[in-house]
Design a protein around this motif. Structure first.
Motif, PDB file in Angstrom:
ATOM      1  N   SER A 205      40.182  52.969  28.092  1.00  0.00           N
ATOM      2  CA  SER A 205      40.853  53.278  29.216  1.00  0.00           C
ATOM      3  C   SER A 205      39.765  52.718  30.476  1.00  0.00           C
ATOM      4  CB  SER A 205      41.197  54.664  29.525  1.00  0.00           C
ATOM      5  OG  SER A 205      42.306  55.105  28.619  1.00  0.00           O
ATOM      6  N   PHE A 206      40.317  51.917  31.217  1.00  0.00           N
ATOM      7  CA  PHE A 206      39.457  51.447  32.292  1.00  0.00           C
ATOM      8  C   PHE A 206      39.149  52.578  33.274  1.00  0.00           C
ATOM      9  CE2 PHE A 206      41.862  47.513  31.458  1.00  0.00           C
ATOM     10  CZ  PHE A 206      40.606  46.497  31.190  1.00  0.00           C
ATOM     11  N   PRO A 207      37.805  52.775  33.435  1.00  0.00           N
ATOM     12  CA  PRO A 207      37.298  53.770  34.480  1.00  0.00           C
ATOM     13  C   PRO A 207      37.949  53.479  35.793  1.00  0.00           C
ATOM     14  CG  PRO A 207      35.503  52.914  33.204  1.00  0.00           C
ATOM     15  CD  PRO A 207      36.715  51.940  32.872  1.00  0.00           C
ATOM     16  N   GLN A 208      37.905  54.614  36.406  1.00  0.00           N
ATOM     17  CA  GLN A 208      38.977  54.426  37.666  1.00  0.00           C
ATOM     18  C   GLN A 208      37.957  53.926  38.917  1.00  0.00           C
ATOM     19  OE1 GLN A 208      41.984  54.554  36.208  1.00  0.00           O
ATOM     20  NE2 GLN A 208      42.802  55.107  38.096  1.00  0.00           N
ATOM     21  N   ASN A 209      36.726  53.750  38.448  1.00  0.00           N
ATOM     22  CA  ASN A 209      35.715  53.332  39.482  1.00  0.00           C
ATOM     23  C   ASN A 209      35.640  51.725  39.595  1.00  0.00           C
ATOM     24  OD1 ASN A 209      34.282  53.900  37.070  1.00  0.00           O
ATOM     25  ND2 ASN A 209      32.669  53.125  38.156  1.00  0.00           N
ATOM     26  N   LEU A 210      35.394  51.203  40.452  1.00  0.00           N
ATOM     27  CA  LEU A 210      35.241  49.929  40.408  1.00  0.00           C
ATOM     28  C   LEU A 210      33.821  49.620  40.003  1.00  0.00           C
ATOM     29  CD1 LEU A 210      36.498  48.454  43.866  1.00  0.00           C
ATOM     30  CD2 LEU A 210      37.620  48.655  41.553  1.00  0.00           C
ATOM     31  N   ALA A 211      33.539  48.757  38.782  1.00  0.00           N
ATOM     32  CA  ALA A 211      32.201  48.551  38.094  1.00  0.00           C
ATOM     33  C   ALA A 211      31.662  47.366  38.864  1.00  0.00           C
ATOM     34  CB  ALA A 211      32.463  48.362  36.628  1.00  0.00           C
ATOM     35  N   VAL A 212      31.603  46.282  38.012  1.00  0.00           N
ATOM     36  CA  VAL A 212      30.970  45.150  38.482  1.00  0.00           C
ATOM     37  C   VAL A 212      32.213  44.314  39.366  1.00  0.00           C
ATOM     38  CG1 VAL A 212      29.873  42.749  38.215  1.00  0.00           C
ATOM     39  CG2 VAL A 212      29.148  44.984  36.900  1.00  0.00           C
ATOM     40  N   THR A 213      32.227  44.115  40.591  1.00  0.00           N
ATOM     41  CA  THR A 213      33.325  43.759  41.312  1.00  0.00           C
ATOM     42  C   THR A 213      32.855  42.832  42.434  1.00  0.00           C
ATOM     43  OG1 THR A 213      34.114  45.863  41.211  1.00  0.00           O
ATOM     44  CG2 THR A 213      35.415  44.611  42.677  1.00  0.00           C
ATOM     45  N   HIS A 214      33.754  41.624  42.578  1.00  0.00           N
ATOM     46  CA  HIS A 214      33.360  40.622  43.400  1.00  0.00           C
ATOM     47  C   HIS A 214      35.045  40.126  44.032  1.00  0.00           C
ATOM     48  CE1 HIS A 214      29.907  40.519  40.571  1.00  0.00           C
ATOM     49  NE2 HIS A 214      29.467  40.877  41.794  1.00  0.00           N
ATOM     50  N   TYR A 215      34.512  39.343  45.324  1.00  0.00           N
ATOM     51  CA  TYR A 215      35.659  38.713  45.796  1.00  0.00           C
ATOM     52  C   TYR A 215      35.409  37.273  46.186  1.00  0.00           C
ATOM     53  CZ  TYR A 215      38.810  37.447  49.909  1.00  0.00           C
ATOM     54  OH  TYR A 215      39.774  36.913  50.743  1.00  0.00           O
ATOM     55  N   SER A 216      36.198  36.401  46.088  1.00  0.00           N
ATOM     56  CA  SER A 216      36.050  35.176  46.597  1.00  0.00           C
ATOM     57  C   SER A 216      37.202  34.290  47.300  1.00  0.00           C
ATOM     58  CB  SER A 216      35.694  34.166  45.469  1.00  0.00           C
ATOM     59  OG  SER A 216      35.563  32.742  45.797  1.00  0.00           O
ATOM     60  N   VAL A 217      37.114  33.977  48.669  1.00  0.00           N
ATOM     61  CA  VAL A 217      38.097  33.452  49.564  1.00  0.00           C
ATOM     62  C   VAL A 217      39.028  32.608  48.957  1.00  0.00           C
ATOM     63  CG1 VAL A 217      38.444  32.395  51.782  1.00  0.00           C
ATOM     64  CG2 VAL A 217      36.453  33.886  51.391  1.00  0.00           C
ATOM     65  N   LYS A 218      38.364  31.383  48.289  1.00  0.00           N
ATOM     66  CA  LYS A 218      39.494  30.263  47.776  1.00  0.00           C
ATOM     67  C   LYS A 218      38.713  29.636  46.688  1.00  0.00           C
ATOM     68  CE  LYS A 218      40.405  26.592  50.319  1.00  0.00           C
ATOM     69  NZ  LYS A 218      41.000  25.742  51.347  1.00  0.00           N
ATOM     70  N   LYS A 219      39.613  29.059  45.748  1.00  0.00           N
ATOM     71  CA  LYS A 219      38.835  27.931  44.844  1.00  0.00           C
ATOM     72  C   LYS A 219      39.875  26.992  44.638  1.00  0.00           C
ATOM     73  CE  LYS A 219      35.434  28.250  43.359  1.00  0.00           C
ATOM     74  NZ  LYS A 219      34.363  27.527  44.352  1.00  0.00           N
ATOM     75  N   LYS A 220      39.811  25.691  44.675  1.00  0.00           N
ATOM     76  CA  LYS A 220      40.624  24.619  44.125  1.00  0.00           C
ATOM     77  C   LYS A 220      40.259  24.432  42.529  1.00  0.00           C
ATOM     78  CE  LYS A 220      42.574  20.218  44.778  1.00  0.00           C
ATOM     79  NZ  LYS A 220      42.611  19.012  45.988  1.00  0.00           N
ATOM     80  N   VAL A 221      41.331  24.523  41.608  1.00  0.00           N
ATOM     81  CA  VAL A 221      41.268  24.351  40.116  1.00  0.00           C
ATOM     82  C   VAL A 221      42.068  23.535  39.831  1.00  0.00           C
ATOM     83  CG1 VAL A 221      41.164  25.695  37.941  1.00  0.00           C
ATOM     84  CG2 VAL A 221      40.836  26.849  40.360  1.00  0.00           C
ATOM     85  N   ARG A 222      41.417  22.641  38.584  1.00  0.00           N
ATOM     86  CA  ARG A 222      42.295  21.696  38.039  1.00  0.00           C
ATOM     87  C   ARG A 222      42.202  21.952  36.471  1.00  0.00           C
ATOM     88  NH1 ARG A 222      39.674  16.180  40.599  1.00  0.00           N
ATOM     89  NH2 ARG A 222      40.888  15.983  42.431  1.00  0.00           N
ATOM     90  N   PHE A 223      43.329  21.726  35.761  1.00  0.00           N
ATOM     91  CA  PHE A 223      43.795  22.094  34.367  1.00  0.00           C
ATOM     92  C   PHE A 223      43.668  20.569  33.543  1.00  0.00           C
ATOM     93  CE2 PHE A 223      45.180  25.613  37.020  1.00  0.00           C
ATOM     94  CZ  PHE A 223      44.559  26.648  36.353  1.00  0.00           C
ATOM     95  N   PHE A 224      43.155  20.636  32.347  1.00  0.00           N
ATOM     96  CA  PHE A 224      43.362  19.730  31.554  1.00  0.00           C
ATOM     97  C   PHE A 224      44.134  20.068  30.380  1.00  0.00           C
ATOM     98  CE2 PHE A 224      39.561  19.044  34.284  1.00  0.00           C
ATOM     99  CZ  PHE A 224      39.335  17.794  34.287  1.00  0.00           C
TER     100      PHE A 224
END
Length: 230
Positions: A205-224
């Motif tokens: 069960s995932f702990p209810q606290n945020l562990a290692v947590t990060h945010y990013s505004v935007k990312k453009k991604v390409r798929f092959f």
């Protein structure tokens, strides 16, 4: 990459949630061809949520209706013949058309969910509940705020986020899908998880606290194009 990319999209308001987990709890749930990628002897599970925008195939305009949607995925970290990437246990989206397209032939485990992400100025609120029949109604309900930019990623943070391929195994064939994007620019986050039942198939069960947590505004991604692994 040997072949040209086939699809591109933008990921907006990306939130990464990472937790350590004992390897023996994860190993039985990944394809036998894959090896868990461990960090200092520990496996990691991650939940990643974002808004996908401007989805389009190569040489075509953005896809109407299904081009913008919310996505929530649950993944772990794996290796195949020395190459590192990720394996997805589930990918939930709030667009039925996107789910139908991405899950064709069971290529990727996309499932429909009711989702909402609300920007309340300094705080984001996100809620998702899976709606697929014959599937546990897994739920994620949280709020978070971005606190400050990160001057430099640690070795662990780089290991968790800079992943440029995924593996999937529809039926009996293992495939690799390579992706391409610039390195992540991450921000620190504080928040609260109100409910999290994702990956309910695990004896964890995932702990209810945020562990290692990060945010990013935007990312453009390409798929092959998918590559069969032998």
């Amino acid at each position: 990459m040997e072949k040209p990319w086939v699809m591109t999209q933008e990921w907006h308001d990306v939130l990464f949630l990472h937790w350590r987990i004992a390897p023996q709890l994860v190993q039985p749930h990944i394809p036998k061809e894959l090896q868990l990628d461990l960090y200092e002897g520990q496996a990691w599970m991650s939940i990643v949520l974002f808004k996908a925008k401007h989805t389009r195939l190569r040489l075509l305009p953005p896809i109407p209706i299904a081009g913008t949607y919310l996505e929530l995925n649950v993944r772990t970290y794996v290796k195949y013949k020395g190459k590192s990437g990720v394996f997805f246990f589930s990918l939930d989206a709030d667009s039925r058309l996107a789910v139908k397209t991405a899950s064709a032939g069971n290529f990727l485990p996309y499932l429909h969910a009711r989702m909402a992400m609300v920007d309340q100025g300094e705080t984001y609120k996100f809620k998702s509940k899976r709606t697929n029949r014959n599937s546990f109604p897994e739920t994620l309900d949280l709020s978070f705020r971005v606190t400050s930019s990160m001057p430099k990623k640690s070795r662990l943070e780089d290991w968790l986020t800079e992943r440029y391929c995924l593996w999937t195994k529809p039926k009996k064939q293992l495939f690799r899908v390579d992706i391409e994007h610039s390195p992540w620019q991450l921000f620190y986050v504080k928040g609260t998880i109100y409910k999290n039942t994702m990956a309910s198939f695990l004896a964890f069960s995932f702990p209810q606290n945020l562990a290692v947590t990060h945010y990013s505004v935007k990312k453009k991604v390409r798929f092959f194009p998918p590559v069969p692994e032998y």
